[in-house]
Motif scaffolding. Structure first.
Motif, PDB file in Angstrom:
ATOM      1  N   ALA A   1      -0.381  19.468  68.429  1.00 30.02           N
ATOM      2  CA  ALA A   1       0.443  19.485  67.355  1.00 30.02           C
ATOM      3  C   ALA A   1       1.830  20.144  66.179  1.00 30.02           C
ATOM      4  O   ALA A   1       2.369  19.751  66.477  1.00 30.02           O
ATOM      5  CB  ALA A   1      -0.157  18.268  66.506  1.00 30.02           C
ATOM      6  N   SER A   2       0.131  20.711  65.380  1.00 32.90           N
ATOM      7  CA  SER A   2       1.724  21.320  64.207  1.00 32.90           C
ATOM      8  C   SER A   2       2.302  22.869  64.803  1.00 32.90           C
ATOM      9  O   SER A   2       3.771  23.034  64.653  1.00 32.90           O
ATOM     10  CB  SER A   2       0.785  21.732  63.299  1.00 32.90           C
ATOM     11  N   PRO A   3       2.033  23.504  65.597  1.00 32.86           N
ATOM     12  CA  PRO A   3       2.054  24.463  66.533  1.00 32.86           C
ATOM     13  C   PRO A   3       3.711  24.237  67.776  1.00 32.86           C
ATOM     14  O   PRO A   3       4.312  24.763  67.348  1.00 32.86           O
ATOM     15  CB  PRO A   3       1.031  25.561  67.292  1.00 32.86           C
ATOM     16  N   VAL A   4       3.622  23.239  68.122  1.00 32.07           N
ATOM     17  CA  VAL A   4       4.591  22.539  68.702  1.00 32.07           C
ATOM     18  C   VAL A   4       5.883  22.443  67.700  1.00 32.07           C
ATOM     19  O   VAL A   4       6.645  22.306  68.052  1.00 32.07           O
ATOM     20  CB  VAL A   4       3.955  20.832  69.880  1.00 32.07           C
ATOM     21  N   SER A   5       4.821  21.298  66.604  1.00 25.82           N
ATOM     22  CA  SER A   5       6.243  21.341  65.823  1.00 25.82           C
ATOM     23  C   SER A   5       6.951  22.320  65.182  1.00 25.82           C
ATOM     24  O   SER A   5       8.045  23.003  65.187  1.00 25.82           O
ATOM     25  CB  SER A   5       5.770  20.561  64.573  1.00 25.82           C
ATOM     26  N   THR A   6       6.268  23.424  65.001  1.00 31.00           N
ATOM     27  CA  THR A   6       6.447  24.625  64.407  1.00 31.00           C
ATOM     28  C   THR A   6       7.824  25.356  65.275  1.00 31.00           C
ATOM     29  O   THR A   6       9.195  25.511  65.380  1.00 31.00           O
ATOM     30  CB  THR A   6       5.708  25.008  64.230  1.00 31.00           C
ATOM     31  N   ALA A   7       7.434  25.000  66.265  1.00 31.26           N
ATOM     32  CA  ALA A   7       8.232  26.356  67.209  1.00 31.26           C
ATOM     33  C   ALA A   7       9.509  25.191  68.033  1.00 31.26           C
ATOM     34  O   ALA A   7      10.672  25.376  68.125  1.00 31.26           O
ATOM     35  CB  ALA A   7       7.395  26.109  68.839  1.00 31.26           C
ATOM     36  N   ALA A   8       8.856  23.297  67.579  1.00 35.06           N
ATOM     37  CA  ALA A   8      10.263  22.856  68.116  1.00 35.06           C
ATOM     38  C   ALA A   8      11.544  22.786  66.983  1.00 35.06           C
ATOM     39  O   ALA A   8      12.652  22.814  67.078  1.00 35.06           O
ATOM     40  CB  ALA A   8       9.879  21.523  68.333  1.00 35.06           C
ATOM     41  N   ARG A   9      11.182  23.513  65.791  1.00 37.93           N
ATOM     42  CA  ARG A   9      12.013  23.283  64.300  1.00 37.93           C
ATOM     43  C   ARG A   9      12.655  24.228  64.392  1.00 37.93           C
ATOM     44  O   ARG A   9      13.335  24.788  63.599  1.00 37.93           O
ATOM     45  CB  ARG A   9      10.873  23.151  63.134  1.00 37.93           C
ATOM     46  N   GLN A  10      11.960  26.106  65.225  1.00 36.62           N
ATOM     47  CA  GLN A  10      12.788  26.942  65.095  1.00 36.62           C
ATOM     48  C   GLN A  10      13.674  26.855  66.474  1.00 36.62           C
ATOM     49  O   GLN A  10      14.005  28.487  66.923  1.00 36.62           O
ATOM     50  CB  GLN A  10      11.556  28.300  64.954  1.00 36.62           C
ATOM     51  N   THR A  11      13.422  26.311  67.358  1.00 39.41           N
ATOM     52  CA  THR A  11      14.882  26.783  68.714  1.00 39.41           C
ATOM     53  C   THR A  11      15.681  25.625  68.734  1.00 39.41           C
ATOM     54  O   THR A  11      15.508  23.855  67.977  1.00 39.41           O
ATOM     55  CB  THR A  11      14.559  26.238  69.108  1.00 39.41           C
ATOM     56  N   THR A  12      17.146  26.269  68.600  1.00 42.66           N
ATOM     57  CA  THR A  12      18.421  25.202  68.921  1.00 42.66           C
ATOM     58  C   THR A  12      18.907  24.567  70.577  1.00 42.66           C
ATOM     59  O   THR A  12      19.130  23.693  70.420  1.00 42.66           O
ATOM     60  CB  THR A  12      19.560  25.600  68.413  1.00 42.66           C
ATOM     61  N   ASP A  13      18.084  25.242  71.564  1.00 42.55           N
ATOM     62  CA  ASP A  13      19.399  25.063  73.351  1.00 42.55           C
ATOM     63  C   ASP A  13      17.787  24.907  74.096  1.00 42.55           C
ATOM     64  O   ASP A  13      17.816  23.640  73.985  1.00 42.55           O
ATOM     65  CB  ASP A  13      19.394  26.499  73.518  1.00 42.55           C
ATOM     66  N   SER A  14      16.642  25.648  73.828  1.00 40.45           N
ATOM     67  CA  SER A  14      15.837  25.203  75.353  1.00 40.45           C
ATOM     68  C   SER A  14      14.386  25.841  74.074  1.00 40.45           C
ATOM     69  O   SER A  14      14.188  26.823  73.344  1.00 40.45           O
ATOM     70  CB  SER A  14      15.809  26.262  75.837  1.00 40.45           C
ATOM     71  N   LEU A  15      13.378  24.960  74.420  1.00 38.57           N
ATOM     72  CA  LEU A  15      12.091  24.989  74.302  1.00 38.57           C
ATOM     73  C   LEU A  15      11.014  24.914  75.217  1.00 38.57           C
ATOM     74  O   LEU A  15      11.287  23.583  75.908  1.00 38.57           O
ATOM     75  CB  LEU A  15      11.338  23.991  73.483  1.00 38.57           C
ATOM     76  N   ARG A  16      10.221  26.707  75.447  1.00 33.46           N
ATOM     77  CA  ARG A  16       9.574  26.055  77.274  1.00 33.46           C
ATOM     78  C   ARG A  16       8.000  26.468  76.363  1.00 33.46           C
ATOM     79  O   ARG A  16       8.273  27.234  75.626  1.00 33.46           O
ATOM     80  CB  ARG A  16       9.524  27.829  77.440  1.00 33.46           C
ATOM     81  N   ILE A  17       7.018  25.269  76.736  1.00 32.12           N
ATOM     82  CA  ILE A  17       6.103  25.681  76.150  1.00 32.12           C
ATOM     83  C   ILE A  17       4.077  25.686  77.086  1.00 32.12           C
ATOM     84  O   ILE A  17       4.908  24.816  78.452  1.00 32.12           O
ATOM     85  CB  ILE A  17       5.009  24.031  75.890  1.00 32.12           C
ATOM     86  N   VAL A  18       4.247  26.691  78.068  1.00 40.99           N
ATOM     87  CA  VAL A  18       3.852  27.197  78.944  1.00 40.99           C
ATOM     88  C   VAL A  18       2.026  27.264  78.589  1.00 40.99           C
ATOM     89  O   VAL A  18       1.393  27.422  78.189  1.00 40.99           O
ATOM     90  CB  VAL A  18       3.919  28.415  79.785  1.00 40.99           C
ATOM     91  N   ILE A  19       1.133  26.269  79.641  1.00 41.22           N
ATOM     92  CA  ILE A  19      -0.218  25.475  79.386  1.00 41.22           C
ATOM     93  C   ILE A  19      -1.065  26.557  80.821  1.00 41.22           C
ATOM     94  O   ILE A  19      -0.758  26.261  81.575  1.00 41.22           O
ATOM     95  CB  ILE A  19      -0.438  24.080  79.033  1.00 41.22           C
ATOM     96  N   LEU A  20      -1.331  28.060  79.890  1.00 43.41           N
ATOM     97  CA  LEU A  20      -1.995  29.276  81.413  1.00 43.41           C
ATOM     98  C   LEU A  20      -3.528  27.949  81.178  1.00 43.41           C
ATOM     99  O   LEU A  20      -4.067  28.370  80.362  1.00 43.41           O
ATOM    100  CB  LEU A  20      -1.958  30.146  80.445  1.00 43.41           C
ATOM    101  N   SER A  21      -4.391  28.570  82.551  1.00 45.03           N
ATOM    102  CA  SER A  21      -5.799  27.838  82.883  1.00 45.03           C
ATOM    103  C   SER A  21      -5.465  27.767  84.093  1.00 45.03           C
ATOM    104  O   SER A  21      -4.574  27.832  85.095  1.00 45.03           O
ATOM    105  CB  SER A  21      -5.611  26.182  82.238  1.00 45.03           C
ATOM    106  N   SER A  22      -6.739  28.495  84.613  1.00 52.95           N
ATOM    107  CA  SER A  22      -7.741  28.483  85.422  1.00 52.95           C
ATOM    108  C   SER A  22      -7.527  27.041  86.249  1.00 52.95           C
ATOM    109  O   SER A  22      -7.768  27.331  87.586  1.00 52.95           O
ATOM    110  CB  SER A  22      -9.037  28.824  85.316  1.00 52.95           C
ATOM    111  N   PHE A  23      -7.686  25.904  85.659  1.00 53.39           N
ATOM    112  CA  PHE A  23      -7.230  24.714  85.697  1.00 53.39           C
ATOM    113  C   PHE A  23      -6.241  23.948  86.809  1.00 53.39           C
ATOM    114  O   PHE A  23      -6.556  23.291  87.843  1.00 53.39           O
ATOM    115  CB  PHE A  23      -7.322  23.504  84.556  1.00 53.39           C
ATOM    116  N   PHE A  24      -5.507  25.039  86.881  1.00 55.80           N
ATOM    117  CA  PHE A  24      -4.040  24.534  87.297  1.00 55.80           C
ATOM    118  C   PHE A  24      -3.551  25.563  88.107  1.00 55.80           C
ATOM    119  O   PHE A  24      -2.844  25.581  89.193  1.00 55.80           O
ATOM    120  CB  PHE A  24      -2.848  24.770  86.149  1.00 55.80           C
TER     121      PHE A  24
END
Length: 358
Positions: free
Chosen positions: A36-59
């Motif tokens: 929750a907080s890390p996503v908020s931090t990243a979103a507050r520091q970008t103006t155009d695009s935010l890419r969140i990549v979840i890397l796991s062998s589950f996928f």
């Protein structure tokens, strides 16, 4: 792997245009409260695009059984059996980022949540575009081996601290897997208008692509049917809506066919194509699924397995009241975005219009 850079100044850094947040999950049954907080931090520091990549062998691509092996190159989970888990994961992350973007008035922030298997190609162009890269890990969990494009920038990666305490309620226990449902369906279909592509659209499109093995058919409402939409003067054309939808799908799930077709009724290809096995709809468009089922029965076509996107119900069990309330407003809608665009468009000056100054 070598240690990542500390986040000593992460909260105070100046905003950049393009940001990447890299993370993983240790299971799919728990709500990823740590994000929750890390996503908020990243979103507050970008103006155009935010890419969140979840890397796991589950996928990783699943095998044909319902077994779940471990390891970097192991087969992934059954994607149909974990439909609710993955929908909840995507919804939770999109809600966190969307909430911040709206609070900041950055309504047009382009947010993408991508699921990547450890045995799958990594979207290197996302790394190349990123001006700032964050990472965050759940406690007692290691980040999988990074692809070469990220290893080359490893000293730039800013490690954010995960949230320590659960902010939200625990989701209900997973339902037993139905052995009659395969891990993937060869051809999946869905439809929509996809005007000013937003998080709600991306959850629908992403979940459809998630369970498709070979092809995802996307029916996109033709321009002729949209004349009564509110704020139609800023509606995107069919060509723009199609291009933006395709770009997202190629980013989220490369390697399958994305067949994007204009539709002028509720059926689209589902009204005649016998080679479709599954249909993805939102809870709001369930009546359309019923109409499609009736048409296919009349045409002696095989019945479709229907999967429902229920963002509200999925979210009520996994986010706090404030975030659930956010989803229940019109702010995750194309109408809200068009209204915002109309109200925030720069008004031409009298010099530009030729009108006398008042």
């Amino acid at each position: 792997m070598p240690a990542l850079s500390p986040a000593a100044t992460a909260h105070d850094a100046a905003a950049v245009r393009h940001t990447l947040l890299l993370t993983t999950v240790h299971n799919l049954h728990d709500t990823p409260n740590f994000l929750a907080s890390p996503v908020s931090t990243a979103a507050r520091q970008t103006t155009d695009s935010l890419r969140i990549v979840i890397l796991s062998s589950f996928f990783n691509p699943p095998n044909e059984s319902h077994g779940e092996a471990e390891g970097v190159n192991a087969p992934g989970i059954s994607r149909t059996a974990h439909w609710d888990d993955v929908q909840r994961l995507l919804t939770f992350v999109y809600v966190q980022a969307t909430k911040v973007a709206q609070d900041m008035g950055n309504i047009l922030l382009d947010i993408d949540v991508l699921l990547r298997g450890t045995a799958e190609p990594f979207p290197d162009h996302v790394v190349q575009q990123a001006e700032r890269i964050f990472s965050v890990l759940p406690h007692d969990t290691s980040l999988p081996v990074l692809p070469a494009s990220l290893r080359a920038r490893q000293t730039e990666i800013i490690a954010l601290q995960p949230d320590d305490h659960p902010l939200h309620t625990t989701p209900p226990p997973p339902r037993p897997a139905d052995p009659s449902v395969p891990p993937l369906y060869p051809v999946v279909a869905l439809g929509g208008t996809f005007d000013h592509l937003h998080a709600g659209h991306k959850i629908l499109l992403g979940m459809g692509a998630w369970i498709a093995r070979e092809k995802l058919i996307v029916g996109i409402t033709d321009d002729a049917l949209l004349g009564k939409k509110e704020y139609k003067e800023v509606l995107e054309s069919l060509s723009v809506r199609t291009a933006r939808t395709r770009a997202f799908l190629e980013l989220f799930r490369p390697g399958i066919v994305h067949d994007l077709v204009p539709i002028s009724d509720v059926y689209g290809p589902t009204g005649w194509d016998a080679n479709i096995q599954a249909l993805v709809v939102s809870k709001e468009t369930l009546p359309g699924a019923a109409a499609i089922a009736k048409r296919r029965e009349e045409q002696s076509l095989p019945a479709l397995r229907t999967f429902v996107i229920d963002v509200i119900s999925a979210t009520e069990a996994s986010v706090d009241a404030e975030d659930a309330a956010l989803l229940k407003t019109a702010k995750m809608s194309s109408t809200y975005i068009r209204e915002w665009i109309v109200k925030n468009q720069r008004r031409p000056t009298s010099a530009e219009t030729g009108a006398p100054a008042s």
